[in-house]
Scaffold this motif. Structure first.
Motif, PDB file in Angstrom:
ATOM      1  N   ALA A  16       6.486  22.253 -10.342  1.00  0.00           N
ATOM      2  CA  ALA A  16       6.597  21.178  -9.359  1.00  0.00           C
ATOM      3  C   ALA A  16       7.057  21.721  -8.012  1.00  0.00           C
ATOM      4  CB  ALA A  16       7.564  20.109  -9.867  1.00  0.00           C
ATOM      5  N   HIS A  17       8.079  22.555  -8.020  1.00  0.00           N
ATOM      6  CA  HIS A  17       8.580  23.116  -6.764  1.00  0.00           C
ATOM      7  C   HIS A  17       7.572  24.059  -6.114  1.00  0.00           C
ATOM      8  CE1 HIS A  17      12.526  21.487  -7.836  1.00  0.00           C
ATOM      9  NE2 HIS A  17      12.901  21.748  -6.608  1.00  0.00           N
ATOM     10  N   SER A  18       6.770  24.715  -6.912  1.00  0.00           N
ATOM     11  CA  SER A  18       5.821  25.694  -6.380  1.00  0.00           C
ATOM     12  C   SER A  18       4.544  25.049  -5.844  1.00  0.00           C
ATOM     13  CB  SER A  18       5.444  26.713  -7.466  1.00  0.00           C
ATOM     14  OG  SER A  18       6.576  27.444  -7.883  1.00  0.00           O
ATOM     15  N   TRP A  19       4.095  23.951  -6.487  1.00  0.00           N
ATOM     16  CA  TRP A  19       2.755  23.459  -6.204  1.00  0.00           C
ATOM     17  C   TRP A  19       2.670  22.026  -5.691  1.00  0.00           C
ATOM     18  CZ3 TRP A  19      -0.644  27.141  -5.941  1.00  0.00           C
ATOM     19  CH2 TRP A  19      -0.469  28.304  -6.701  1.00  0.00           C
ATOM     20  N   ALA A  20       3.673  21.204  -5.925  1.00  0.00           N
ATOM     21  CA  ALA A  20       3.531  19.780  -5.570  1.00  0.00           C
ATOM     22  C   ALA A  20       3.278  19.587  -4.078  1.00  0.00           C
ATOM     23  CB  ALA A  20       4.776  18.997  -6.005  1.00  0.00           C
ATOM     24  N   GLY A  21       3.966  20.357  -3.239  1.00  0.00           N
ATOM     25  CA  GLY A  21       3.766  20.210  -1.807  1.00  0.00           C
ATOM     26  C   GLY A  21       2.378  20.614  -1.352  1.00  0.00           C
ATOM     27  N   ASP A  22       1.764  21.544  -2.087  1.00  0.00           N
ATOM     28  CA  ASP A  22       0.435  22.030  -1.703  1.00  0.00           C
ATOM     29  C   ASP A  22      -0.639  20.966  -1.878  1.00  0.00           C
ATOM     30  OD1 ASP A  22       1.582  24.434  -1.125  1.00  0.00           O
ATOM     31  OD2 ASP A  22       0.920  25.446  -2.958  1.00  0.00           O
ATOM     32  N   VAL A  23      -0.361  19.962  -2.699  1.00  0.00           N
ATOM     33  CA  VAL A  23      -1.331  18.888  -2.895  1.00  0.00           C
ATOM     34  C   VAL A  23      -1.721  18.267  -1.551  1.00  0.00           C
ATOM     35  CG1 VAL A  23      -1.586  16.542  -3.800  1.00  0.00           C
ATOM     36  CG2 VAL A  23      -0.649  18.354  -5.258  1.00  0.00           C
ATOM     37  N   PHE A  24      -0.737  18.160  -0.658  1.00  0.00           N
ATOM     38  CA  PHE A  24      -0.986  17.485   0.615  1.00  0.00           C
ATOM     39  C   PHE A  24      -1.564  18.425   1.676  1.00  0.00           C
ATOM     40  CE2 PHE A  24       2.118  14.968  -1.677  1.00  0.00           C
ATOM     41  CZ  PHE A  24       1.507  13.725  -1.628  1.00  0.00           C
ATOM     42  N   ALA A  25      -1.853  19.652   1.271  1.00  0.00           N
ATOM     43  CA  ALA A  25      -2.579  20.578   2.137  1.00  0.00           C
ATOM     44  C   ALA A  25      -4.041  20.696   1.701  1.00  0.00           C
ATOM     45  CB  ALA A  25      -1.915  21.954   2.107  1.00  0.00           C
ATOM     46  N   GLU A  26      -4.384  20.040   0.606  1.00  0.00           N
ATOM     47  CA  GLU A  26      -5.760  20.088   0.111  1.00  0.00           C
ATOM     48  C   GLU A  26      -6.692  19.367   1.089  1.00  0.00           C
ATOM     49  OE1 GLU A  26      -7.098  21.500  -2.635  1.00  0.00           O
ATOM     50  OE2 GLU A  26      -5.178  22.437  -3.097  1.00  0.00           O
ATOM     51  N   ASP A  27      -7.942  19.842   1.147  1.00  0.00           N
ATOM     52  CA  ASP A  27      -8.949  19.247   2.030  1.00  0.00           C
ATOM     53  C   ASP A  27      -9.511  17.989   1.368  1.00  0.00           C
ATOM     54  OD1 ASP A  27     -10.702  18.783   4.078  1.00  0.00           O
ATOM     55  OD2 ASP A  27     -12.179  20.263   3.402  1.00  0.00           O
ATOM     56  N   LEU A  28      -8.677  16.963   1.331  1.00  0.00           N
ATOM     57  CA  LEU A  28      -9.025  15.695   0.702  1.00  0.00           C
ATOM     58  C   LEU A  28      -8.587  14.559   1.607  1.00  0.00           C
ATOM     59  CD1 LEU A  28      -7.617  16.390  -2.888  1.00  0.00           C
ATOM     60  CD2 LEU A  28     -10.055  16.374  -2.266  1.00  0.00           C
ATOM     61  N   ARG A  29      -9.189  13.398   1.409  1.00  0.00           N
ATOM     62  CA  ARG A  29      -8.685  12.218   2.092  1.00  0.00           C
ATOM     63  C   ARG A  29      -7.247  11.955   1.652  1.00  0.00           C
ATOM     64  NH1 ARG A  29     -10.859   7.272   0.989  1.00  0.00           N
ATOM     65  NH2 ARG A  29     -11.213   7.953  -1.156  1.00  0.00           N
ATOM     66  N   ALA A  30      -6.453  11.339   2.519  1.00  0.00           N
ATOM     67  CA  ALA A  30      -5.045  11.096   2.194  1.00  0.00           C
ATOM     68  C   ALA A  30      -4.897  10.311   0.899  1.00  0.00           C
ATOM     69  CB  ALA A  30      -4.365  10.363   3.347  1.00  0.00           C
ATOM     70  N   ALA A  31      -5.751   9.338   0.676  1.00  0.00           N
ATOM     71  CA  ALA A  31      -5.668   8.535  -0.544  1.00  0.00           C
ATOM     72  C   ALA A  31      -5.869   9.400  -1.779  1.00  0.00           C
ATOM     73  CB  ALA A  31      -6.697   7.402  -0.508  1.00  0.00           C
ATOM     74  N   ASP A  32      -6.815  10.346  -1.683  1.00  0.00           N
ATOM     75  CA  ASP A  32      -7.079  11.220  -2.826  1.00  0.00           C
ATOM     76  C   ASP A  32      -5.948  12.233  -3.016  1.00  0.00           C
ATOM     77  OD1 ASP A  32      -9.488   9.998  -3.487  1.00  0.00           O
ATOM     78  OD2 ASP A  32     -10.616  11.240  -2.074  1.00  0.00           O
ATOM     79  N   GLN A  33      -5.300  12.646  -1.934  1.00  0.00           N
ATOM     80  CA  GLN A  33      -4.126  13.499  -2.066  1.00  0.00           C
ATOM     81  C   GLN A  33      -3.028  12.777  -2.839  1.00  0.00           C
ATOM     82  OE1 GLN A  33      -3.205  14.400   2.011  1.00  0.00           O
ATOM     83  NE2 GLN A  33      -4.426  16.271   2.041  1.00  0.00           N
ATOM     84  N   VAL A  34      -2.821  11.508  -2.519  1.00  0.00           N
ATOM     85  CA  VAL A  34      -1.794  10.729  -3.214  1.00  0.00           C
ATOM     86  C   VAL A  34      -2.142  10.607  -4.695  1.00  0.00           C
ATOM     87  CG1 VAL A  34      -0.611   8.507  -3.356  1.00  0.00           C
ATOM     88  CG2 VAL A  34      -1.216   9.442  -1.122  1.00  0.00           C
TER      89      VAL A  34
END
Length: 225
Positions: A16-34
């Motif tokens: 969680a600490h290593s990867w959860a923040g990276d979800v919001f750097a993905e090239d996705l729409r904000a809704a899909d990031q959530v």
């Protein structure tokens, strides 16, 4: 596995600490990031994932799409398996912050408590119980109408009681003693419910919060023993 040691297995918390923040750097729409972040939460069941969701909501790119964000919380509050990470996140992050507590409480329960009370479906009732029990920090004027509606349902009386108890004991708990006592006296609770008599005692004495009235709770417990 760890990048430094490929053979070492990471704990769920480390992932969680290593990867959860990276979800919001993905090239996705904000809704899909959530949605992806909530999927990671389902997989790991770690509170830190909810922290990253909150950070993203408050970032320069935020806020996150509110419908997707709160639907993610509602779905998990209704699930058969309780996620401590979700309820803890509501309590210490969204409800304790007066800048967000009213909106958060409305989104996860306040906006549809009338429908929950009318339909009597088990999943929304599970959500109601879980939200009420951790609602102590929410301002009294915000949550009291929801408490009153919840009291139509005997199945929610114990959850309302735990909400009142948390409203007194939480560091950021909020209640109005006379109004809270009036609700408490209308609850149909099992005989011998722990802390019921002491809570009634401190509310009748006009105490608003455990930490603003040092010793009041201990005095109430002694007086009932």
């Amino acid at each position: 596995m760890s990048d430094r040691n490929p053979e070492a297995l990471l704990t769920a918390n480390q992932v969680a600490h290593s990867w959860a923040g990276d979800v919001f750097a993905e090239d996705l729409r904000a809704a899909d990031q959530v949605r992806l972040a909530f999927g990671l939460l389902d997989l790991l069941d770690e509170y830190w994932v909810t922290c990253e969701i909150r950070f993203a909501n408050e970032s320069a790119e935020g806020p996150l799409p509110a419908d997707v964000l709160w639907d993610g919380y509602r779905q998990r509050l209704e699930a058969d398996r309780e996620s401590e990470a979700v309820t803890y996140s509501l309590w210490v992050d969204w409800f304790e912050d007066h800048a967000t507590s009213a909106t958060a409480f409305a989104e996860v329960l306040g906006n549809d408590i009338d429908r929950v009370a009318a339909q009597l479906s088990e999943a929304p009732l599970r959500r109601a119980r879980r939200v009420l029990e951790c609602s102590g920090p929410v301002r009294w004027t915000v949550k009291e109408p929801t408490y009153r509606t919840a009291m139509r349902l005997p199945d929610l009386h114990s959850a309302v009681f735990r909400g009142l108890l948390a409203s007194f004991h939480d560091v950021y708990g909020d209640l109005e003693p006379a109004a809270a006592l009036a609700l408490l006296d209308r609850l149909d609770l099992p005989t011998g419910t722990q802390h019921l008599a002491a809570l009634r005692h401190v509310l009748a004495a006009g105490h608003e919060n455990h930490y603003r009235s040092p010793g009041a709770w201990d005095d109430a417990v002694r007086s009932r023993s």
